[in-house]
Design an enzyme around this catalytic site. Structure first.
Site, PDB file in Angstrom:
ATOM      1  N   ASP A 125      -5.044  -5.479 -16.995  1.00 39.96           N
ATOM      2  CA  ASP A 125      -4.566  -4.905 -18.477  1.00 39.96           C
ATOM      3  C   ASP A 125      -5.322  -4.616 -19.146  1.00 39.96           C
ATOM      4  O   ASP A 125      -4.063  -4.164 -20.158  1.00 39.96           O
ATOM      5  CB  ASP A 125      -3.219  -5.804 -17.288  1.00 39.96           C
ATOM      6  CG  ASP A 125      -2.335  -5.864 -16.226  1.00 39.96           C
ATOM      7  OD1 ASP A 125      -3.213  -4.829 -16.031  1.00 39.96           O
ATOM      8  OD2 ASP A 125      -1.425  -6.717 -16.301  1.00 39.96           O
ATOM      9  N   GLU A 150       6.272   5.902 -10.077  1.00 39.89           N
ATOM     10  CA  GLU A 150       4.426   5.880  -9.487  1.00 39.89           C
ATOM     11  C   GLU A 150       4.289   6.973  -8.672  1.00 39.89           C
ATOM     12  O   GLU A 150       3.506   7.860  -9.156  1.00 39.89           O
ATOM     13  CB  GLU A 150       4.198   4.774  -9.449  1.00 39.89           C
ATOM     14  CG  GLU A 150       4.204   2.938 -10.014  1.00 39.89           C
ATOM     15  CD  GLU A 150       4.015   1.733  -9.032  1.00 39.89           C
ATOM     16  OE1 GLU A 150       3.671   1.143  -9.938  1.00 39.89           O
ATOM     17  OE2 GLU A 150       3.846   1.802  -8.218  1.00 39.89           O
ATOM     18  N   LEU A 190      -9.431  -9.678 -10.229  1.00 37.31           N
ATOM     19  CA  LEU A 190     -10.018  -8.774 -11.183  1.00 37.31           C
ATOM     20  C   LEU A 190     -11.562  -7.704 -10.511  1.00 37.31           C
ATOM     21  O   LEU A 190     -11.412  -8.770 -10.073  1.00 37.31           O
ATOM     22  CB  LEU A 190     -10.540 -10.043 -12.472  1.00 37.31           C
ATOM     23  CG  LEU A 190     -11.344  -9.481 -13.445  1.00 37.31           C
ATOM     24  CD1 LEU A 190      -9.876  -8.823 -14.103  1.00 37.31           C
ATOM     25  CD2 LEU A 190     -11.091 -11.096 -14.201  1.00 37.31           C
ATOM     26  N   LEU A 219      -4.867  -7.166  -7.198  1.00 40.01           N
ATOM     27  CA  LEU A 219      -4.645  -8.833  -7.369  1.00 40.01           C
ATOM     28  C   LEU A 219      -5.908  -9.056  -8.402  1.00 40.01           C
ATOM     29  O   LEU A 219      -5.099 -10.481  -8.664  1.00 40.01           O
ATOM     30  CB  LEU A 219      -3.099  -9.812  -6.606  1.00 40.01           C
ATOM     31  CG  LEU A 219      -2.483  -8.759  -6.432  1.00 40.01           C
ATOM     32  CD1 LEU A 219      -1.140  -9.936  -5.621  1.00 40.01           C
ATOM     33  CD2 LEU A 219      -1.277  -8.180  -7.244  1.00 40.01           C
ATOM     34  N   GLY A 230       0.513  -1.537  -0.056  1.00 39.00           N
ATOM     35  CA  GLY A 230       0.206  -0.039   0.118  1.00 39.00           C
ATOM     36  C   GLY A 230       1.427   1.137  -0.129  1.00 39.00           C
ATOM     37  O   GLY A 230       0.265   2.167   0.110  1.00 39.00           O
ATOM     38  N   SER A 231       1.893   1.376  -0.318  1.00 39.17           N
ATOM     39  CA  SER A 231       2.723   2.458  -0.551  1.00 39.17           C
ATOM     40  C   SER A 231       2.286   3.349  -1.368  1.00 39.17           C
ATOM     41  O   SER A 231       2.246   4.916  -0.864  1.00 39.17           O
ATOM     42  CB  SER A 231       4.583   2.642  -0.489  1.00 39.17           C
ATOM     43  OG  SER A 231       4.104   1.972  -2.436  1.00 39.17           O
ATOM     44  N   ASN A 232       1.415   2.565  -2.641  1.00 40.11           N
ATOM     45  CA  ASN A 232       0.896   3.936  -3.390  1.00 40.11           C
ATOM     46  C   ASN A 232      -0.629   4.188  -2.664  1.00 40.11           C
ATOM     47  O   ASN A 232      -0.901   5.334  -2.738  1.00 40.11           O
ATOM     48  CB  ASN A 232       0.939   3.281  -4.843  1.00 40.11           C
ATOM     49  CG  ASN A 232       1.338   3.308  -5.750  1.00 40.11           C
ATOM     50  OD1 ASN A 232       1.825   4.224  -6.637  1.00 40.11           O
ATOM     51  ND2 ASN A 232       2.369   1.656  -5.808  1.00 40.11           N
ATOM     52  N   HIS A 267      -0.142  -0.427 -13.410  1.00 39.71           N
ATOM     53  CA  HIS A 267       0.910  -1.817 -13.789  1.00 39.71           C
ATOM     54  C   HIS A 267       2.432  -0.897 -14.279  1.00 39.71           C
ATOM     55  O   HIS A 267       3.133   0.020 -14.910  1.00 39.71           O
ATOM     56  CB  HIS A 267       0.258  -1.903 -14.880  1.00 39.71           C
ATOM     57  CG  HIS A 267       0.902  -3.001 -15.228  1.00 39.71           C
ATOM     58  ND1 HIS A 267       0.336  -4.533 -14.233  1.00 39.71           N
ATOM     59  CD2 HIS A 267       2.053  -3.557 -16.185  1.00 39.71           C
ATOM     60  CE1 HIS A 267       1.014  -5.448 -15.485  1.00 39.71           C
ATOM     61  NE2 HIS A 267       1.924  -5.174 -16.414  1.00 39.71           N
ATOM     62  N   ASN A 290      -6.332   1.733 -13.292  1.00 37.86           N
ATOM     63  CA  ASN A 290      -5.361   0.697 -12.385  1.00 37.86           C
ATOM     64  C   ASN A 290      -3.918   1.192 -12.351  1.00 37.86           C
ATOM     65  O   ASN A 290      -3.517   2.200 -13.608  1.00 37.86           O
ATOM     66  CB  ASN A 290      -5.260  -0.946 -12.474  1.00 37.86           C
ATOM     67  CG  ASN A 290      -4.896  -1.402 -11.897  1.00 37.86           C
ATOM     68  OD1 ASN A 290      -4.309  -1.445 -11.401  1.00 37.86           O
ATOM     69  ND2 ASN A 290      -3.911  -2.483 -13.416  1.00 37.86           N
TER      70      ASN A 290
HETATM   71  C1  GRF Z   1       2.702  -1.177  -8.056  1.00 33.75           C
HETATM   72  O1  GRF Z   1       4.653  -1.316  -8.118  1.00 33.75           O
HETATM   73  C2  GRF Z   1       1.863  -1.122  -8.683  1.00 33.75           C
HETATM   74  O2  GRF Z   1       2.412  -0.353 -10.207  1.00 33.75           O
HETATM   75  C3  GRF Z   1       1.182  -2.698  -8.634  1.00 33.75           C
HETATM   76  O3  GRF Z   1       1.971  -3.228  -7.007  1.00 33.75           O
HETATM   77  C4  GRF Z   1       2.570  -2.826  -6.784  1.00 33.75           C
HETATM   78  C5  GRF Z   1       1.657  -1.699  -5.701  1.00 33.75           C
HETATM   79  O4  GRF Z   1       2.747  -1.668  -4.433  1.00 33.75           O
HETATM   80  N1  GRF Z   1      -0.250  -2.430  -9.666  1.00 33.75           N
HETATM   81  P1  GRF Z   1       2.304  -0.699  -2.994  1.00 33.75           P
HETATM   82  O5  GRF Z   1       1.829  -1.976  -2.527  1.00 33.75           O
HETATM   83  O6  GRF Z   1       2.008   0.392  -3.532  1.00 33.75           O
HETATM   84  O7  GRF Z   1       3.485  -0.531  -2.232  1.00 33.75           O
END
Ligand code: GRF
Length: 190
Positions: free
Chosen positions: A145, A174, A87, A85, A12-14, A104, A102
């Site tokens: 995707d 990202e 669908l 992860l 969940g860093s994003n 990727h 999403n």
């Molecule tokens: C990211 O690299 C994103 O592109 C992919 O999964 C990863 C998630 O990383 N879909 P995080 O959980 O946000 O750290």
């Protein structure tokens, strides 16, 4: 005010970066985090950031009365998949046309599809001898995707790069771009 739900399965860093970057945006609120993995670290992050989090299983995701029902109840306008992860079921993609994005960690249409996630993507890119990789942000339909691409950014791959160092470069892209692409996509909503 548009309300976002973030779906994530892992660290969940994003998700955290999106929540903190959008925190001062008066037009957008990250309302909630939805997660299919009961011990995923994203749940710790949501707690720390005081964002409500909901854990669901596959049956609950696919039951329109459950996860879709929660999204409707919370009046969610826009959905962000950030390392999610599973669908998305067609009941949800149909309810949110052009309202689910999403990210990727490669340059789609290459290195995408079922099973292509996390380290596997970076390993495949390096094994193929690619000179560049990057990120793809796309709308989500009911196939992995394959939705329309909104944005891509590239990074160079050097001979010294490993899947780990490439992952770091991709993560940096990202963090830099995803929140802004989300804001832009939301500003286009009716
Ligand atoms: C990211 O690299 C994103 O592109 C992919 O999964 C990863 C998630 O990383 N879909 P995080 O959980 O946000 O750290």
């Amino acid at each position: 005010m548009k309300k976002i739900a973030i779906f994530a399965s892992g660290s969940g860093s994003n998700a955290e970066n999106i929540i903190t970057t959008l925190a001062n945006n008066p037009d957008i609120r990250v309302d909630s985090v939805f997660c299919n993995v009961p011990d995923a670290y994203v749940l710790e992050r949501a707690k720390k950031l005081q964002i409500p989090a909901f854990v669901f299983n596959r049956q609950e995701l696919n039951d329109p009365a459950h996860v879709l029902g929660q999204l409707r109840e919370r009046q969610i306008d826009f959905i962000v998949l950030a390392g999610f992860l599973w669908l998305m079921p067609s009941a949800i993609t149909a309810a949110y046309p052009d309202r689910i994005v999403n990210i990727h960690p490669a340059l789609l249409p290459a290195y995408g599809g079922k099973g292509m996630y996390g380290a596997r993507v970076h390993e495949a890119v390096i094994a193929a001898g690619e000179k560049q990789s990057g990120i793809t942000i796309h709308y989500v339909n009911e196939r992995y995707d394959e939705g329309n691409i909104i944005f891509q950014a590239r990074c160079d791959i050097t001979p010294e790069d490993t899947p780990d160092t490439l992952a770091q470069k991709v993560h940096a892209l990202e963090y830099k771009h995803f929140p802004h692409v989300i804001m832009e996509a939301i500003s286009k909503l009716r």
